[in-house]
Design a protein around this motif. Sequence first.
Motif, PDB file in Angstrom:
ATOM      1  N   THR A 161      -5.976  -0.488  -6.894  1.00  0.00           N
ATOM      2  CA  THR A 161      -6.923  -0.062  -5.858  1.00  0.00           C
ATOM      3  C   THR A 161      -8.347  -0.483  -6.188  1.00  0.00           C
ATOM      4  O   THR A 161      -9.068  -1.022  -5.328  1.00  0.00           O
ATOM      5  CB  THR A 161      -6.844   1.464  -5.679  1.00  0.00           C
ATOM      6  OG1 THR A 161      -5.503   1.824  -5.317  1.00  0.00           O
ATOM      7  CG2 THR A 161      -7.792   1.920  -4.581  1.00  0.00           C
ATOM      8  N   GLU A 162      -8.793  -0.253  -7.425  1.00  0.00           N
ATOM      9  CA  GLU A 162     -10.163  -0.608  -7.802  1.00  0.00           C
ATOM     10  C   GLU A 162     -10.377  -2.111  -7.715  1.00  0.00           C
ATOM     11  O   GLU A 162     -11.426  -2.577  -7.266  1.00  0.00           O
ATOM     12  CB  GLU A 162     -10.463  -0.095  -9.219  1.00  0.00           C
ATOM     13  CG  GLU A 162     -10.481   1.422  -9.338  1.00  0.00           C
ATOM     14  CD  GLU A 162     -11.497   2.057  -8.390  1.00  0.00           C
ATOM     15  OE1 GLU A 162     -12.597   1.478  -8.233  1.00  0.00           O
ATOM     16  OE2 GLU A 162     -11.184   3.107  -7.800  1.00  0.00           O
TER      17      GLU A 162
ATOM     18  N   HIS B 104      -3.200   3.873  -1.727  1.00  0.00           N
ATOM     19  CA  HIS B 104      -3.357   3.175  -3.004  1.00  0.00           C
ATOM     20  C   HIS B 104      -2.821   1.758  -2.846  1.00  0.00           C
ATOM     21  O   HIS B 104      -1.688   1.565  -2.390  1.00  0.00           O
ATOM     22  CB  HIS B 104      -2.596   3.898  -4.120  1.00  0.00           C
ATOM     23  CG  HIS B 104      -2.968   5.333  -4.293  1.00  0.00           C
ATOM     24  ND1 HIS B 104      -4.056   5.736  -5.028  1.00  0.00           N
ATOM     25  CD2 HIS B 104      -2.396   6.468  -3.801  1.00  0.00           C
ATOM     26  CE1 HIS B 104      -4.141   7.056  -5.000  1.00  0.00           C
ATOM     27  NE2 HIS B 104      -3.147   7.524  -4.261  1.00  0.00           N
ATOM     28  N   TYR B 105      -3.633   0.765  -3.233  1.00  0.00           N
ATOM     29  CA  TYR B 105      -3.175  -0.617  -3.265  1.00  0.00           C
ATOM     30  C   TYR B 105      -2.412  -0.832  -4.571  1.00  0.00           C
ATOM     31  O   TYR B 105      -2.890  -0.455  -5.644  1.00  0.00           O
ATOM     32  CB  TYR B 105      -4.355  -1.583  -3.184  1.00  0.00           C
ATOM     33  CG  TYR B 105      -5.064  -1.570  -1.844  1.00  0.00           C
ATOM     34  CD1 TYR B 105      -4.703  -2.455  -0.844  1.00  0.00           C
ATOM     35  CD2 TYR B 105      -6.099  -0.661  -1.593  1.00  0.00           C
ATOM     36  CE1 TYR B 105      -5.348  -2.449   0.384  1.00  0.00           C
ATOM     37  CE2 TYR B 105      -6.751  -0.640  -0.366  1.00  0.00           C
ATOM     38  CZ  TYR B 105      -6.372  -1.533   0.611  1.00  0.00           C
ATOM     39  OH  TYR B 105      -6.999  -1.514   1.821  1.00  0.00           O
TER      40      TYR B 105
ATOM     41  N   ARG C 280       0.854  -1.188   0.000  1.00  0.00           N
ATOM     42  CA  ARG C 280       0.000   0.000   0.000  1.00  0.00           C
ATOM     43  C   ARG C 280       0.893   1.241   0.000  1.00  0.00           C
ATOM     44  O   ARG C 280       1.765   1.385   0.850  1.00  0.00           O
ATOM     45  CB  ARG C 280      -0.913   0.006   1.229  1.00  0.00           C
ATOM     46  CG  ARG C 280      -2.056  -0.982   1.159  1.00  0.00           C
ATOM     47  CD  ARG C 280      -2.828  -1.011   2.459  1.00  0.00           C
ATOM     48  NE  ARG C 280      -2.006  -1.558   3.546  1.00  0.00           N
ATOM     49  CZ  ARG C 280      -2.412  -1.602   4.816  1.00  0.00           C
ATOM     50  NH1 ARG C 280      -3.600  -1.117   5.151  1.00  0.00           N
ATOM     51  NH2 ARG C 280      -1.612  -2.111   5.736  1.00  0.00           N
TER      52      ARG C 280
ATOM     53  N   GLU D 149      -3.706   9.833   0.798  1.00  0.00           N
ATOM     54  CA  GLU D 149      -4.620   8.833   0.247  1.00  0.00           C
ATOM     55  C   GLU D 149      -3.873   7.524   0.016  1.00  0.00           C
ATOM     56  O   GLU D 149      -2.748   7.516  -0.490  1.00  0.00           O
ATOM     57  CB  GLU D 149      -5.228   9.331  -1.061  1.00  0.00           C
ATOM     58  CG  GLU D 149      -6.264   8.374  -1.639  1.00  0.00           C
ATOM     59  CD  GLU D 149      -6.915   8.910  -2.902  1.00  0.00           C
ATOM     60  OE1 GLU D 149      -7.662   8.151  -3.549  1.00  0.00           O
ATOM     61  OE2 GLU D 149      -6.654  10.081  -3.249  1.00  0.00           O
TER      62      GLU D 149
ATOM     63  N   LYS E 158      -8.783  -4.170  -5.752  1.00  0.00           N
ATOM     64  CA  LYS E 158      -8.814  -4.533  -4.342  1.00  0.00           C
ATOM     65  C   LYS E 158     -10.161  -4.183  -3.708  1.00  0.00           C
ATOM     66  O   LYS E 158     -10.706  -4.952  -2.899  1.00  0.00           O
ATOM     67  CB  LYS E 158      -7.686  -3.819  -3.595  1.00  0.00           C
ATOM     68  CG  LYS E 158      -6.373  -4.552  -3.620  1.00  0.00           C
ATOM     69  CD  LYS E 158      -6.468  -5.829  -2.793  1.00  0.00           C
ATOM     70  CE  LYS E 158      -5.150  -6.558  -2.743  1.00  0.00           C
ATOM     71  NZ  LYS E 158      -5.264  -7.817  -1.981  1.00  0.00           N
ATOM     72  N   ARG E 159     -10.688  -3.015  -4.052  1.00  0.00           N
ATOM     73  CA  ARG E 159     -11.986  -2.623  -3.503  1.00  0.00           C
ATOM     74  C   ARG E 159     -13.078  -3.594  -3.941  1.00  0.00           C
ATOM     75  O   ARG E 159     -13.970  -3.943  -3.163  1.00  0.00           O
ATOM     76  CB  ARG E 159     -12.312  -1.200  -3.933  1.00  0.00           C
ATOM     77  CG  ARG E 159     -11.477  -0.144  -3.208  1.00  0.00           C
ATOM     78  CD  ARG E 159     -11.716   1.232  -3.768  1.00  0.00           C
ATOM     79  NE  ARG E 159     -10.929   2.241  -3.032  1.00  0.00           N
ATOM     80  CZ  ARG E 159     -10.756   3.485  -3.431  1.00  0.00           C
ATOM     81  NH1 ARG E 159     -11.328   3.907  -4.560  1.00  0.00           N
ATOM     82  NH2 ARG E 159     -10.027   4.325  -2.717  1.00  0.00           N
TER      83      ARG E 159
ATOM     84  N   GLU F 191     -12.597  -6.754  -4.711  1.00  0.00           N
ATOM     85  CA  GLU F 191     -12.373  -7.992  -3.970  1.00  0.00           C
ATOM     86  C   GLU F 191     -12.889  -7.882  -2.541  1.00  0.00           C
ATOM     87  O   GLU F 191     -13.491  -8.832  -2.013  1.00  0.00           O
ATOM     88  CB  GLU F 191     -10.879  -8.328  -3.960  1.00  0.00           C
ATOM     89  CG  GLU F 191     -10.335  -8.767  -5.308  1.00  0.00           C
ATOM     90  CD  GLU F 191      -8.837  -9.012  -5.248  1.00  0.00           C
ATOM     91  OE1 GLU F 191      -8.247  -8.829  -4.165  1.00  0.00           O
ATOM     92  OE2 GLU F 191      -8.257  -9.383  -6.288  1.00  0.00           O
ATOM     93  N   MET F 192     -12.675  -6.730  -1.901  1.00  0.00           N
ATOM     94  CA  MET F 192     -13.157  -6.551  -0.531  1.00  0.00           C
ATOM     95  C   MET F 192     -14.680  -6.541  -0.483  1.00  0.00           C
ATOM     96  O   MET F 192     -15.281  -7.069   0.466  1.00  0.00           O
ATOM     97  CB  MET F 192     -12.573  -5.266   0.058  1.00  0.00           C
ATOM     98  CG  MET F 192     -11.087  -5.359   0.365  1.00  0.00           C
ATOM     99  SD  MET F 192     -10.410  -3.945   1.263  1.00  0.00           S
ATOM    100  CE  MET F 192     -10.423  -2.686  -0.016  1.00  0.00           C
ATOM    101  N   ALA F 193     -15.295  -5.951  -1.511  1.00  0.00           N
ATOM    102  CA  ALA F 193     -16.758  -5.944  -1.565  1.00  0.00           C
ATOM    103  C   ALA F 193     -17.293  -7.371  -1.722  1.00  0.00           C
ATOM    104  O   ALA F 193     -18.276  -7.762  -1.071  1.00  0.00           O
ATOM    105  CB  ALA F 193     -17.241  -5.059  -2.715  1.00  0.00           C
TER     106      ALA F 193
END
Length: 390
Positions: free
Chosen positions: A187-188, A160-161, A151, A158, A190-191, A193-195
Motif C-alpha cells: 500500500t505505501e 490494501h494494495y 486490492r 479499508e 503504491k501511494r 507511486e501514485m503521488a
Amino acid sequence: MKKNGFSSQLTALNGRLTELFNKATTLPSIPSYLASDAFKELSFASEELQVAYEQILHQNSELERVYDELRSANQRYRAIFELMPEAYLITSASGKIEEANSAAAQLLNIQQQFLPGKMLSLFIHPEDRSTFYLETSRIHRRSHKQEWQLRFRDRLGETHYTAVTVAPLGESLNEGDRLLWCVRNITEQKRAEMALTASLAEIQQERPPHIYDKGEIIPLNPHTLWLVCEGLVKLSTFCENNDEMLIGLVGASMPFGCHLTALNIYQATALSEVKLVSISMSELSAFPIFAQVILNQYNRRLQQTELLLANFGRRNVEERLWNLLCLLKEEIGEPVAEGTRLTVRLTHQDLANACSTSRVTVTRLLNKFRQDNRLICDRHHHLIVVNSQL
C-alpha cells in the motif's frame, strides 16, 4: 491389541501346545507318530507367529519414530508459517480459507480463529474480483505459480494494495487440492507511486509541449532533459562500421538526454509522433520532487538497457529477435483478444538494428513466427505477440 497382552497370549499358547502334546502321547487311541507330526506343525506355526510378531514390533517402532519426526517437522513448519512477516493463507481449490497466519489476520483485520471456513473472495475489492476469479482459474489450468496485484478490503472496509503469489501445494492441481497464498502489502509503495504519477502529470501539464513527427531526429541539449508525454523515442549510437545500434526505447513518462549518457555519439529518433516537455538541470537541483520523478522513471530505462544488453549476448538470432519482441510487448504493448499488440509500428530495419542482424533475416524470422502462430498482424499492420498461455 496391546503389545504386552499379545505377547502373553503367545506364551500361553506355547504352554497349552506343550501340555496337549504331553497328553496326546499318552492316549492309546492316537498313534504317537501322528501326534508328534501334528504338534511339530503347530510348533512351527507358533514359531512363525512369534517371528511375525517380532517383525510387527520392529515396524511399529519404526512407525512411531517416523511419526515423531513428522510431528516435530509439522510443529517446526507451523511455527515458521505463523511467524512469517508476510500474510500466508492456505485455501481449498475453490478459495475457501483453511489456514491463515497471524499476519494474514492482521492484514484482514479479523481474529485469526475466525478466518478458516470463509471464502477468500469476500476480502477482495469488488472491482478486482473478476481479476481474482480469472487468475485463479488459470492456476487450475496451468498448475504452476502465479503472481499478480490485487486490492484487498479488510473487515472494516479499508483497502490494501497487495502483491499476490499463489501456487498449488503439490506437483499438480486436482480437485480437492489446496493453494498456498502469499499476500504482500504494498500500500505505501503504491501511494508513493501514485503521488509520483500525479507530480509527473503536473510537470507535463505546466510546460509547453514539443511535437516531433515519426522519423525526426530530436535535438539534444546538454543543459536540459526531455520527458516523453506521448509516443516512442529510439535511442541509438553508431559503431565504427557506421552500423546503428539500439541502446534504448523511451516511452511515456520516461526521460532521456545528453546528461544521462556517457556515449560520444548519441542520437534520439521519433519512432512515432511524440510529444515532449523539457526540464532544465537547474530545476532538478532546485526542486527535489522533479529529481525523484526523474530518478524513478530512469530506473526503468536502466532495467530496459540491461535486458537489451543481455539480449545482444545471445548467439542465436531467432532467440534475439523473439526476446526483443517480448521486451517490446512489456514496454509498448496493449492487451487485445489475441495477445499483446505493439502500439508503435517498427520497420524490419528497426528490428534488425536492435538485434544486430540484417533486415532480410528479420523478415524471414517474422514470417516463421507467423507460421508458428506466435505472431500476427492486425489490419493496421501492428504486430501482435500471441499469448502462448491462452
